[in-house]
Write a protein that holds these residues in place. Structure first.
Motif, mmCIF file in Angstrom:
data_model
loop_
_atom_site.group_PDB
_atom_site.id
_atom_site.type_symbol
_atom_site.label_atom_id
_atom_site.label_comp_id
_atom_site.label_asym_id
_atom_site.label_seq_id
_atom_site.Cartn_x
_atom_site.Cartn_y
_atom_site.Cartn_z
ATOM 1 N N VAL A 140 47.437 52.656 20.251
ATOM 2 C CA VAL A 140 47.343 54.004 19.955
ATOM 3 C C VAL A 140 46.921 54.738 21.056
ATOM 4 N N GLY A 141 45.656 54.342 21.905
ATOM 5 C CA GLY A 141 45.103 55.031 22.667
ATOM 6 C C GLY A 141 46.125 55.382 23.833
ATOM 7 N N ILE A 142 47.051 54.508 24.339
ATOM 8 C CA ILE A 142 47.844 54.744 25.287
ATOM 9 C C ILE A 142 48.938 55.913 24.868
ATOM 10 N N GLN A 143 49.315 55.841 23.567
ATOM 11 C CA GLN A 143 50.316 57.140 23.173
ATOM 12 C C GLN A 143 49.341 58.262 23.166
ATOM 13 N N LEU A 144 48.253 58.451 22.693
ATOM 14 C CA LEU A 144 47.351 59.522 22.787
ATOM 15 C C LEU A 144 47.365 60.097 24.017
ATOM 16 N N LEU A 145 47.052 59.101 25.131
ATOM 17 C CA LEU A 145 46.720 59.585 26.480
ATOM 18 C C LEU A 145 47.957 60.120 26.859
ATOM 19 N N ARG A 146 49.043 59.534 26.732
ATOM 20 C CA ARG A 146 50.401 60.157 27.088
ATOM 21 C C ARG A 146 50.799 61.387 26.661
ATOM 22 N N HIS A 147 50.238 61.798 25.249
ATOM 23 C CA HIS A 147 50.812 63.056 24.621
ATOM 24 C C HIS A 147 49.505 64.146 25.036
ATOM 25 N N LEU A 148 48.443 63.732 25.221
ATOM 26 C CA LEU A 148 47.329 64.914 25.479
ATOM 27 C C LEU A 148 47.067 64.856 26.917
ATOM 28 N N THR A 149 47.283 64.047 27.681
ATOM 29 C CA THR A 149 46.983 64.162 29.227
ATOM 30 C C THR A 149 48.442 64.103 30.191
ATOM 31 N N PRO A 150 48.130 64.570 31.461
ATOM 32 C CA PRO A 150 49.075 64.477 32.513
ATOM 33 C C PRO A 150 48.780 63.156 33.166
ATOM 34 N N ALA A 151 47.659 62.333 32.884
ATOM 35 C CA ALA A 151 47.178 61.403 33.819
ATOM 36 C C ALA A 151 47.865 60.193 33.489
ATOM 37 N N ARG A 152 48.111 59.565 34.694
ATOM 38 C CA ARG A 152 48.595 58.075 34.864
ATOM 39 C C ARG A 152 47.819 57.138 33.928
ATOM 40 N N VAL A 153 48.648 56.419 33.171
ATOM 41 C CA VAL A 153 47.896 55.431 32.158
ATOM 42 C C VAL A 153 47.938 53.865 32.791
ATOM 43 N N ILE A 154 47.164 53.528 33.012
ATOM 44 C CA ILE A 154 47.173 51.966 33.502
ATOM 45 C C ILE A 154 46.591 51.007 32.480
ATOM 46 N N ALA A 155 47.265 50.140 31.848
ATOM 47 C CA ALA A 155 46.886 49.243 30.849
ATOM 48 C C ALA A 155 46.684 47.906 31.572
ATOM 49 N N LEU A 156 45.644 47.128 30.668
ATOM 50 C CA LEU A 156 45.165 45.993 31.005
ATOM 51 C C LEU A 156 45.269 44.914 29.586
ATOM 52 N N ASP A 157 45.668 43.762 29.813
ATOM 53 C CA ASP A 157 45.707 42.795 28.621
ATOM 54 C C ASP A 157 45.634 41.506 29.215
ATOM 55 N N VAL A 158 45.478 40.340 28.454
ATOM 56 C CA VAL A 158 45.552 39.216 28.772
ATOM 57 C C VAL A 158 46.754 38.379 29.133
#
Length: 346
Positions: free
Chosen positions: A186-204
């Protein structure tokens, strides 16, 4: 009525038959239409008895949606039949924080013995629940309660965390999300909607990284011993302007501190094991880094999230269970093999 309860310290939750509650003065009875399962529940159920602070058995579920079934004496601001979400971090309603709708930081809750539903007060994983005040209800109209109920925590918690860093997430900025699970996706989606920042996601795992890409991450990086170096290859020497750790174990916090840039924000959202901590000091991180560990979110922020949901901005991934197999949702949660959020539908 049926309810899933935490009955004995250190043991798995149980499906029990308990008495249907009745609303007292100023209270509201909800017929539950959906209830979310959260890592916070798992954290509580792994806590030693001397750290619980409330009696057992406890009906679980701090993410709740329902239909108003009955009003207690004196309640006239909501109506029977309304479809609502439950705002979970209940407070006293009158202290300095509560007067601003910031009940998640109520200064008198501990003193007065006020607990959130499912985390001390009877929760939403049942056929009915009592809500202490109509001010803790947010109408959702015709929204699907199953897809909407995760907004009460899995949406509200990252939304609150991200809003704190919005001034830094300008064009050209980098935002790192550690953990693409129930809150992180959900955080990824919110970042994409609320900001112009590049979103980098990490997981295992590669599967989780593919999931992160599917919900909007621009870049994905495996969360391992090379994570800091691999994120830095993307951000360059400037590092990330904001890092959101939705896991909260020591390795992920160390990664967060390793990828943040000068004057950046590190927000530790995940509970982890309750023992991890960020190393902070003049020589420990880039200059002017701010480290936060926020808790949940405000009532007005939940209202804002519901508005975003009405506009179709969010697509929360859910797996559904009924009450009879709801204990399986907790087993899956502990095993770490849920995709998105588990929702129990009575």
């Amino acid at each position: 009525m049926k309810a899933i309860q935490y009955v004995r310290v250190g043991e798995a939750p149980e499906l029990n038959e308990i008495e249907k509650p009745a609303p007292g003065p100023g209270q509201v009875l909800l017929e539950i239409t959906a209830a979310g399962v959260c890592h916070s529940d798992d954290f509580v159920m792994n806590a030693p008895a001397d750290q619980l602070g409330f009696p057992l058995p406890l009906t679980l579920g701090h993410e709740g949606a329902g239909r108003i079934a009955e009003l207690g004496p004196g309640v006239d601001t909501v109506e029977v039949g309304m479809n609502v979400l439950v705002y979970g971090p209940w407070g006293c309603g009158v202290c300095w924080f509560c007067s601003q709708g910031v009940e998640n930081y109520c200064s008198r809750a501990e003193q007065l013995g006020i607990f959130p539903p499912g985390l001390g007060a009877p929760g939403a994983i049942a056929e009915y629940m009592v809500v202490d005040s109509p001010r803790h209800l947010v109408p959702i109209g015709e929204l699907d309660p199953i897809k909407t109920v995760p907004l009460t925590d899995a949406g509200l918690t990252p939304y609150h965390a991200i809003k704190l860093s919005l001034p830094k997430l300008v064009p050209g900025a980098n935002a790192v999300v550690i953990g693409a699970g129930g809150l992180g996706h959900v955080g990824i989606q919110l970042l994409r909607h609320l900001t112009p920042a590049r979103v980098i996601a990490l997981d295992v795992t590669e599967d989780k990284l593919e999931f992160a890409e599917s919900v909007g991450a621009h870049e994905v990086v495996l969360s391992d011993e090379n994570a800091v170096a691999n994120v830095r290859k993307i951000t360059g020497s400037a590092g990330a302007q904001a890092v959101f750790d939705f896991v909260g174990y020591q390795p992920t916090i160390d990664t967060a501190m390793g990828v943040v840039g000068t004057a950046g924000d590190v927000t530790i959202v995940g509970l982890g094991d309750g023992k991890a901590a960020a190393k902070v000091g003049f020589w420990a991180q880039p200059y002017e880094v701010a480290v936060r560990s926020p808790y949940w979110g405000t009532r007005n922020e939940l209202i804002e999230l519901v508005d975003l949901a009405h506009r179709g901005v969010l697509d929360v991934a859910v797996e559904t269970f009924d009450l009879d197999n709801g204990v399986e949702a907790y087993r899956r949660l502990a095993a770490g093999n849920l995709k998105g959020r588990a929702v129990i539908v009575p």
